[in-house]
Design a protein around this motif. Structure first.
Motif, PDB file in Angstrom:
ATOM      1  N   ALA A 649      22.681  -3.427  51.432  1.00  9.90           N
ATOM      2  CA  ALA A 649      22.750  -4.889  51.511  1.00  9.90           C
ATOM      3  C   ALA A 649      24.114  -5.378  51.969  1.00  9.90           C
ATOM      4  N   THR A 650      25.176  -4.615  51.696  1.00 10.46           N
ATOM      5  CA  THR A 650      26.522  -5.058  52.045  1.00 10.46           C
ATOM      6  C   THR A 650      27.026  -4.442  53.348  1.00 10.46           C
ATOM      7  N   GLY A 651      26.134  -3.762  54.085  1.00  4.66           N
ATOM      8  CA  GLY A 651      26.494  -3.253  55.390  1.00  4.66           C
ATOM      9  C   GLY A 651      27.329  -1.993  55.381  1.00  4.66           C
ATOM     10  N   HIS A 652      27.326  -1.249  54.280  1.00  8.79           N
ATOM     11  CA  HIS A 652      28.041   0.027  54.227  1.00  8.79           C
ATOM     12  C   HIS A 652      27.087   1.117  54.728  1.00  8.79           C
ATOM     13  N   HIS A 653      26.882   1.136  56.036  1.00 12.14           N
ATOM     14  CA  HIS A 653      25.848   1.987  56.616  1.00 12.14           C
ATOM     15  C   HIS A 653      26.164   3.478  56.465  1.00 12.14           C
ATOM     16  N   ARG A 654      27.434   3.851  56.612  1.00 16.76           N
ATOM     17  CA  ARG A 654      27.759   5.276  56.469  1.00 16.76           C
ATOM     18  C   ARG A 654      27.475   5.753  55.057  1.00 16.76           C
ATOM     19  N   HIS A 655      27.883   4.971  54.074  1.00 15.91           N
ATOM     20  CA  HIS A 655      27.613   5.365  52.688  1.00 15.91           C
ATOM     21  C   HIS A 655      26.110   5.434  52.424  1.00 15.91           C
ATOM     22  N   THR A 656      25.343   4.542  53.053  1.00 18.95           N
ATOM     23  CA  THR A 656      23.900   4.516  52.813  1.00 18.95           C
ATOM     24  C   THR A 656      23.258   5.833  53.233  1.00 18.95           C
ATOM     25  N   TRP A 657      23.465   6.252  54.491  1.00 25.20           N
ATOM     26  CA  TRP A 657      22.754   7.452  54.928  1.00 25.20           C
ATOM     27  C   TRP A 657      23.322   8.711  54.274  1.00 25.20           C
ATOM     28  N   GLN A 658      24.620   8.706  53.988  1.00 25.33           N
ATOM     29  CA  GLN A 658      25.196   9.896  53.370  1.00 25.33           C
ATOM     30  C   GLN A 658      24.800  10.028  51.894  1.00 25.33           C
ATOM     31  N   ALA A 677      11.159   8.707  50.218  1.00 27.69           N
ATOM     32  CA  ALA A 677      10.787   8.146  51.524  1.00 27.69           C
ATOM     33  C   ALA A 677      11.374   6.749  51.701  1.00 27.69           C
ATOM     34  N   ALA A 678      11.351   5.936  50.643  1.00 27.67           N
ATOM     35  CA  ALA A 678      11.909   4.585  50.742  1.00 27.67           C
ATOM     36  C   ALA A 678      13.407   4.636  51.033  1.00 27.67           C
ATOM     37  N   PHE A 679      14.125   5.520  50.346  1.00 29.51           N
ATOM     38  CA  PHE A 679      15.558   5.643  50.586  1.00 29.51           C
ATOM     39  C   PHE A 679      15.830   6.211  51.982  1.00 29.51           C
ATOM     40  N   ALA A 680      15.000   7.159  52.421  1.00 32.20           N
ATOM     41  CA  ALA A 680      15.190   7.728  53.760  1.00 32.20           C
ATOM     42  C   ALA A 680      14.977   6.658  54.829  1.00 32.20           C
ATOM     43  N   ARG A 681      14.049   5.733  54.599  1.00 30.10           N
ATOM     44  CA  ARG A 681      13.879   4.629  55.550  1.00 30.10           C
ATOM     45  C   ARG A 681      15.165   3.791  55.619  1.00 30.10           C
ATOM     46  N   MET A 682      15.803   3.577  54.453  1.00 35.82           N
ATOM     47  CA  MET A 682      17.071   2.856  54.448  1.00 35.82           C
ATOM     48  C   MET A 682      18.120   3.619  55.252  1.00 35.82           C
ATOM     49  N   ALA A 683      18.104   4.955  55.132  1.00 39.17           N
ATOM     50  CA  ALA A 683      19.050   5.778  55.890  1.00 39.17           C
ATOM     51  C   ALA A 683      18.786   5.663  57.385  1.00 39.17           C
ATOM     52  N   VAL A 684      17.507   5.667  57.774  1.00 33.33           N
ATOM     53  CA  VAL A 684      17.167   5.529  59.185  1.00 33.33           C
ATOM     54  C   VAL A 684      17.662   4.181  59.718  1.00 33.33           C
ATOM     55  N   ALA A 685      17.460   3.113  58.947  1.00 29.85           N
ATOM     56  CA  ALA A 685      17.924   1.791  59.374  1.00 29.85           C
ATOM     57  C   ALA A 685      19.446   1.759  59.491  1.00 29.85           C
ATOM     58  N   ALA A 686      20.130   2.348  58.511  1.00 27.77           N
ATOM     59  CA  ALA A 686      21.594   2.355  58.540  1.00 27.77           C
ATOM     60  C   ALA A 686      22.110   3.158  59.730  1.00 27.77           C
ATOM     61  N   ALA A 687      21.497   4.318  59.985  1.00 24.23           N
ATOM     62  CA  ALA A 687      21.912   5.141  61.122  1.00 24.23           C
ATOM     63  C   ALA A 687      21.681   4.413  62.438  1.00 24.23           C
ATOM     64  N   GLY A 688      20.592   3.633  62.497  1.00 17.49           N
ATOM     65  CA  GLY A 688      20.336   2.849  63.697  1.00 17.49           C
ATOM     66  C   GLY A 688      21.390   1.787  63.919  1.00 17.49           C
ATOM     67  N   GLU A 689      21.850   1.149  62.831  1.00 22.10           N
ATOM     68  CA  GLU A 689      22.901   0.142  62.956  1.00 22.10           C
ATOM     69  C   GLU A 689      24.204   0.775  63.454  1.00 22.10           C
ATOM     70  N   LEU A 690      24.445   2.013  63.023  1.00 24.62           N
ATOM     71  CA  LEU A 690      25.668   2.698  63.445  1.00 24.62           C
ATOM     72  C   LEU A 690      25.561   3.234  64.868  1.00 24.62           C
ATOM     73  N   ALA A 691      24.313   3.386  65.359  1.00 25.38           N
ATOM     74  CA  ALA A 691      24.084   4.021  66.664  1.00 25.38           C
ATOM     75  C   ALA A 691      24.756   5.394  66.721  1.00 25.38           C
ATOM     76  N   ASP A 692      24.704   6.092  65.587  1.00 24.68           N
ATOM     77  CA  ASP A 692      25.343   7.403  65.451  1.00 24.68           C
ATOM     78  C   ASP A 692      24.258   8.473  65.488  1.00 24.68           C
ATOM     79  N   PRO A 693      24.196   9.293  66.553  1.00 27.32           N
ATOM     80  CA  PRO A 693      23.122  10.292  66.627  1.00 27.32           C
ATOM     81  C   PRO A 693      23.172  11.334  65.503  1.00 27.32           C
ATOM     82  N   VAL A 694      24.356  11.647  64.986  1.00 24.99           N
ATOM     83  CA  VAL A 694      24.445  12.580  63.845  1.00 24.99           C
ATOM     84  C   VAL A 694      23.768  11.966  62.629  1.00 24.99           C
ATOM     85  N   ALA A 695      24.111  10.712  62.340  1.00 21.56           N
ATOM     86  CA  ALA A 695      23.478  10.025  61.207  1.00 21.56           C
ATOM     87  C   ALA A 695      21.973   9.908  61.423  1.00 21.56           C
ATOM     88  N   GLN A 696      21.566   9.589  62.638  1.00 22.92           N
ATOM     89  CA  GLN A 696      20.134   9.454  62.926  1.00 22.92           C
ATOM     90  C   GLN A 696      19.411  10.783  62.739  1.00 22.92           C
TER      91      GLN A 696
END
Length: 920
Positions: A649-658, A677-696
């Motif tokens: 919710a606070t835009g900490h995308h790296r912390h979310t997927w990690q 699965a719900a948390f992994a969806r959050m990780a997918v969304a966060a990785a998409g915001e980062l546009a980071d292929p490693v995170a994705q």
């Protein structure tokens, strides 16, 4: 009846629009029976050919099967053209399946009724089990040729019926209806004369029905039969059957928070609720404004009543009015079911299934359930018992009229305490003498606190910390404050207590609002304020002494909702946004780096991820071994859920997927695949915001893995293949190997052996390229298992032996045990039974003290089958008995299947093991 309907619980039958159709005898009838027995699943063409011809397969077998399929399609839908598929029977090139539902097939209706019975209280369960068993018209394969009757697809259904008979008997015994099951039990016991648990149930039913002499006679016959015909001694079930109770002992939880030693007041409400608790089986809702003392009263009452509810107490803080989202009822149900003895991997995924299982457990118990801080009725309904004598206490700021209407809940409204009760609260905390010495000052304090228990507690704490202060001086200081108490109560008192704090304690009080609820431990507090543990402890003690922080259980601290709201306002005013952001980042770093260490201690299969160093002042917890990692996760999981939501919710995308990356193996342990699965969806969304292929790549692998666990095969394949492409593009050998491994697991679970072998071999090569020995051993073990399943056990020996050596060199006991089991499985299929027995014994020894008791049960089952093949019936019997005893703790249905299969297999020597343990 309209449309087409099928019957397979007995000789196969088909109806269309109430008219029965004639199924051609011979192979068409066998084929239809086989497809219906595995309804909804594709039956491989190889299996169909094996059932129809065995070793005498003709060269034109596939063409003949296709002709039989055409005959069946035209029987079911005569209007079809020769090349049309139709509604019921489908083929995909690898095999055929029947697309039926519980409304059109008796087998699926039988299973649906049995599932409903398992979730019901004993009395309605008896009726549901009886309705299910009434669908049977005889043995599934009785009308088929003798050479096909022993096929596992048919015998497994008869074993399924046997399991339901035993469950039916158990429910009837628990509800005092033994007479209803005697005929069914006698008939079934005659067909299974060597099934000891079944015979024990018959004896129990006879005793319950008052036929003690007949029970003694039946027991004597069973004992003689076992000794004379099988040469084995009876197990303890038969000896205990004449005396043991019908219901097994189960977990007795005791989850109530500590009672307040200085509880005072609320005499009228307490008396009313104590009388209410005498009745049992009711719901009470204690309602009132924040700080009015609802939880304190409810906890005190629950401790007073606990002795009347011998089956234990359950407690949950539903967090209905704090920051963030209220606790979902599904999360609470999972926690309650674990407390009631349900293993995590046996807890259903769906909310309605969890609630039904929960109600069935409570139906035969007398428990006290405290649901604290509820927001609305929908949050509570799934947590209410359906029957039985349990008491539910609810606290809420809302009156919950829907529960009053639909569940007869009795509302108990709390207002301010009386002046006398307020004086009593102060006396219990400050002593009678100090309060009696200044009656006018006490009266002034009581009025200034608005007779609000929380404000009185804070004031008493301030006075207790300063024994030299006169109460009159404290009252005078209150009189000169900002003004009278506002509608939520206590704000002036809070500000006065806050003003008395040291600057560092005041800062901690403000920053605590940045940590997600429900509670916080001392290590996280130290990171929050960038302090050492000793300094953090001193500040925490200052806050608890001032009653501004509550130590709910040792080492875990809770900020009351009103105090959290007040502290949040202070933080907005006193702490610059940059300071608050830095504190929030320290909290996220603290949990992320602690979770990373915990995951590394818990599993050897974690894909490495390079994390930035934690920020200044962050001190992650030290976790030494696997047990400490599990204890940390069990303690912190409610906070971690909220922390993930906060990070997203606070835009900490790296912390979310990690965080998702570090927690997925722990969620696996709990069986919380839907949450994973719900948390992994959050990780997918966060990785998409980062546009980071490693995170994705990591996020899609996590989501594919969770979907695999949920049996959502198509979605799992999509995400795993995407992760494989992304890892390949990044040159991440660990990620490539892991993705290949999981796609291999998916294919293996689906029975696509050639594809599973291909992916497992590719994963093995990938693990070799990165010199990952654990991964190599896993890959070798997987290849060996698959080769054995493909009928090539000789080729499987070498990879299984290589896996064993690697695991031994690494001192990986779990992996070594899995490799010994795989090697035993391979030797068994080679006919080398003595070698198989030795391997299985080695595996069991390694798993004996492991938390993976399910694996030990699997291997004991394999050992029993190997002993039987070797002609050692007594040893086989003992292995199966031990296996079933372990399964009883977490999978009773499988325990019954093992007992049923062992009773049948003891009369033959054709048993083959089903599956081997895997290093996952």
């Amino acid at each position: 009846m309209s449309g087409v309907a099928f019957g397979v619980l007995g000789p196969v039958r088909v109806w269309r629009d109430d008219a029965e159709l004639r199924v051609a005898a011979g192979q068409p009838s066998v084929l239809l029976t086989l497809l219906l027995a595995q309804a909804g699943a594709t039956v491989p063409l190889t299996e169909i050919v094996d059932v129809l011809w065995g070793e005498d397969e003709p060269p034109t077998a596939v063409n003949i099967v296709q002709r039989h399929v055409g005959v069946l399609r035209r029987l079911l839908e005569p209007e079809l053209g020769r090349r049309e598929t139709g509604r019921w029977l489908f083929g995909d090139g690898s095999g055929y399946r029947m697309d039926v539902s519980a409304d059109s097939l008796d087998l699926l209706r039988f299973r649906r009724l049995a599932d409903e019975a398992r979730m019901a209280a004993p009395e309605p369960a008896v009726a549901l089990f009886a309705e299910a068993l009434a669908l049977w018209r005889g043995s599934v394969a009785a009308a088929l040729p003798l050479e096909t009757q022993s096929h596992p697809a048919f015998t497994s259904l008869d074993r399924e019926r046997l399991t339901v008979v035993k469950e039916y008997a158990t429910a009837a015994l628990r509800s005092g209806r033994a007479e209803r099951i005697l005929l069914e039990l006698r008939t079934t016991a005659e067909r299974h004369p060597f099934d000891e648990p079944l015979q024990a149930l018959l004896i129990q039913a006879l005793v319950s029905a008052g036929q003690q002499a007949e029970a003694v006679r039946v027991r004597g016959e069973v004992v003689r039969r076992l000794r004379d015909e099988l040469g084995v001694d009876p197990g303890p079930e038969l000896g205990e059957a004449l005396t043991r109770p019908a219901a097994p002992l189960e977990a007795t939880p005791a989850q109530l928070p500590s009672d307040l030693a200085a509880f005072a007041g609320r005499a009228d409400e307490l008396a009313r609720l104590l009388a209410f608790g005498d009745d049992g089986g009711r719901v009470a809702a204690i309602v009132g404004m924040g700080g009015i003392g609802k939880t304190t009263l409810a906890v005190h009452l629950a401790h007073r009543l606990a002795g009347r509810y011998p089956d234990g107490q359950l407690y949950a803080d539903l967090r209905g009015f704090g920051p963030g989202e209220p606790v979902a009822p599904g999360e609470v149900l999972a926690t309650f079911l674990e407390a009631l003895g349900v293993p995590p991997d046996r807890i259903p995924v769906r909310l309605d299934a969890r609630a039904a299982l929960y109600r069935s457990h409570l139906a035969r118990r007398r428990m006290l359930i405290l649901l604290d801080n509820a927001r609305e009725a929908g949050q509570i309904r799934p947590l209410l018992p359906g029957a039985g004598g349990s008491l539910v206490l609810i606290t809420s700021r809302h009156r919950l009229p829907a529960l009053v209407t639909t569940h007869g809940a009795v509302p108990v409204q709390l207002g301010e305490v009386s002046e006398g009760e307020a004086r009593q609260i102060l006396s219990r905390r400050l002593g009678d003498a100090r309060v009696a010495a200044e009656p006018e000052a006490v009266k002034d304090l009581v009025e200034r606190c608005g007779r609000l228990p929380l404000a009185l507690a804070v004031m008493a704490a301030r006075a207790a910390m300063n024994p030299s202060f006169r109460l009159a001086d404290l009252a005078a200081e209150l009189r000169t404050g900002a003004g009278p108490l506002d509608a939520v109560g206590g704000t002036d008192v809070f500000s006065w207590s806050y003003a008395a704090l040291t600057p560092d304690a005041a800062r901690l009080f403000r920053l605590l609002t940045l940590h997600p609820p429900p509670d916080i431990g001392l290590p996280a507090i130290a990171s929050l304020i960038a302090a050492g543990r000793r300094d953090a402890r001193a500040l925490v003690d200052e806050l608890t002494d001032a009653s501004l922080l509550i130590e709910r259980v040792p080492g875990r601290y809770v900020l009351h909702d009103l105090l959290r709201s007040y502290a949040g306002e202070l933080a907005e005013a006193a702490d610059p946004p940059a300071d608050r952001a830095a504190a929030r980042l320290r909290v996220l770093d603290h949990y992320l780096h602690t979770a990373r260490v915990a995951a590394e201690r818990y599993t050897t299969t974690l894909i490495p991820v390079a994390l930035p160093e934690p920020g200044p002042g962050v001190t992650p917890e030290a976790i030494g071994d696997r047990e400490q990692a599990l204890a940390w996760f069990d303690r912190e999981q409610p906070v971690l859920r909220e922390l993930l939501r906060l990070a997203a919710a606070t835009g900490h995308h790296r912390h979310t997927w990690q965080l998702v990356w570090s927690l997925e193996f722990f969620l696996d342990r709990l069986g919380h695949f839907d949450e994973a699965a719900a948390f992994a969806r959050m990780a997918v969304a966060a990785a998409g915001e980062l546009a980071d292929p490693v995170a994705q790549a990591h996020a899609h692998r996590s989501l594919g893995r969770a979907f695999n666990k949920l049996r959502r095969d198509e979605a799992a394949r999509t995400h795993l293949e995407l992760s494989l492409r992304l890892f390949t593009g990044q040159g991440d050998g660990n990620g490539v190997a892991s993705s290949l491994n999981y796609i291999g697991f998916l294919a293996e679970r689906q029975g696509h052996w050639a594809e599973a072998l291909s992916y497992s071999e590719r994963a093995l090569e990938a693990y070799r390229r990165i010199d990952d020995l654990v991964g190599q051993a896993m890959g070798l073990n997987a290849v060996g298992n698959i080769l054995t399943e493909m009928g090539q056990p000789r080729r499987a020996l070498n990879p299984c032996r290589q896996a064993l050596r690697i695991f031994q060199d690494l001192d990986d006991k779990h992996g070594e045990g899995a490799a010994w089991d795989s090697l035993g499985y391979t030797h068994f299929h080679l006919g080398e039974v003595e070698e198989a027995i030795a391997c299985y014994r080695n595996a069991i020894e390694l798993f004996r003290d492991s938390p993976a008791r399910n694996t030990e049960a699997i291997i004991l089952d394999h050992l029993g089958q190997a002993h039987l093949r070797h002609g050692a019936r007594q040893e086989a019997y003992e292995a199966w008995r031990r296996s079933a005893a372990i399964y009883d703790q977490f999978d009773p249905a499988t325990a019954e299947l093992i007992r049923g299969r062992s009773a049948q297999a003891l009369q033959s020597t054709t048993a083959m093991p089903s599956r081997s343990a895997r290093k996952a």
